[in-house]
Design an enzyme around this catalytic site. Structure first.
Site, PDB file in Angstrom:
ATOM      1  CG  ASP A  29      -2.039   0.981   1.148  1.00 36.44           C
ATOM      2  OD1 ASP A  29      -1.759   2.197   1.140  1.00 36.44           O
ATOM      3  OD2 ASP A  29      -3.195   0.537   1.105  1.00 36.44           O
ATOM      4  CB  ILE A  30       1.051   4.304  -2.128  1.00 38.55           C
ATOM      5  CG1 ILE A  30      -0.406   4.733  -2.225  1.00 38.55           C
ATOM      6  CG2 ILE A  30       1.487   3.524  -3.354  1.00 38.55           C
ATOM      7  CD1 ILE A  30      -0.669   5.746  -3.327  1.00 38.55           C
ATOM      8  CG  ASN A  86     -12.731  -1.793   4.012  1.00 35.23           C
ATOM      9  OD1 ASN A  86     -13.039  -2.197   5.122  1.00 35.23           O
ATOM     10  ND2 ASN A  86     -11.598  -1.159   3.776  1.00 35.23           N
ATOM     11  N   GLY A  92     -15.950   1.776   3.902  1.00 35.67           N
ATOM     12  CA  GLY A  92     -14.611   2.310   3.690  1.00 35.67           C
ATOM     13  C   GLY A  92     -13.983   1.924   2.374  1.00 35.67           C
ATOM     14  CD  GLN A  93     -15.203  -1.667  -2.558  1.00 33.30           C
ATOM     15  OE1 GLN A  93     -16.324  -1.993  -2.164  1.00 33.30           O
ATOM     16  NE2 GLN A  93     -14.629  -2.207  -3.609  1.00 33.30           N
ATOM     17  CB  SER A  94     -11.532   4.608  -1.156  1.00 39.34           C
ATOM     18  OG  SER A  94     -10.313   3.923  -1.014  1.00 39.34           O
ATOM     19  CG  HIS A  99      -8.897  -3.383  -2.318  1.00 38.14           C
ATOM     20  ND1 HIS A  99      -9.986  -2.747  -2.895  1.00 38.14           N
ATOM     21  CD2 HIS A  99      -8.550  -2.631  -1.252  1.00 38.14           C
ATOM     22  CE1 HIS A  99     -10.279  -1.658  -2.205  1.00 38.14           C
ATOM     23  NE2 HIS A  99      -9.421  -1.568  -1.197  1.00 38.14           N
ATOM     24  CG  HIS A 101      -6.727  -3.319   3.194  1.00 40.06           C
ATOM     25  ND1 HIS A 101      -6.042  -2.150   2.943  1.00 40.06           N
ATOM     26  CD2 HIS A 101      -7.975  -3.148   2.671  1.00 40.06           C
ATOM     27  CE1 HIS A 101      -6.844  -1.305   2.304  1.00 40.06           C
ATOM     28  NE2 HIS A 101      -8.024  -1.890   2.128  1.00 40.06           N
TER      29      HIS A 101
END
Length: 113
Positions: A29-30, A86, A92-94, A99, A101
């Protein structure tokens, strides 16, 4: 506009890859929230868990086993790690490409939200 995660899966956007096979790509993750924070995505676009079908069962299971493998590679299995998936904006899925985490390397509270 094309999906950000599809672009990563297609190598159109660079990412620090932690795992790749014929079905999945996992990358760091960035904006990590812990020492280990890796995202696992299917190469095939799937919006969210709410859009998954029985045909996706093997893919979803493979995502979980890949999370375990990443936690092992990162040295997180003894102390524990968290997997998060999510589903939808209120959860909280953006990025609307399913995906998972994989997060570890610090104590985490419950409930998470």
């Amino acid at each position: 506009m094309a999906c950000l995660f599809c672009k990563i899966a297609n190598k159109e956007i660079p990412a620090k890859i932690a795992h790749e096979d014929e079905d999945l790509v996992a990358f760091h993750d960035i904006n990590p929230v812990a020492a280990t924070h890796v995202l696992i995505i299917p190469k095939r676009h799937l919006v969210s868990l709410a859009d998954a079908t029985e045909a996706d069962q093997a893919l979803l299971g493979k995502m979980l086993l890949t999370a375990k493998r990443i936690a092992e590679q990162e040295g997180r299995t003894a102390e524990g790690f968290r997997t998060v998936l999510n589903t939808g904006p209120n959860a909280g899925q953006s990025v609307f490409h399913i995906h998972m985490h994989v997060i570890g390397g610090r104590p985490m509270a419950w409930p998470p939200g």
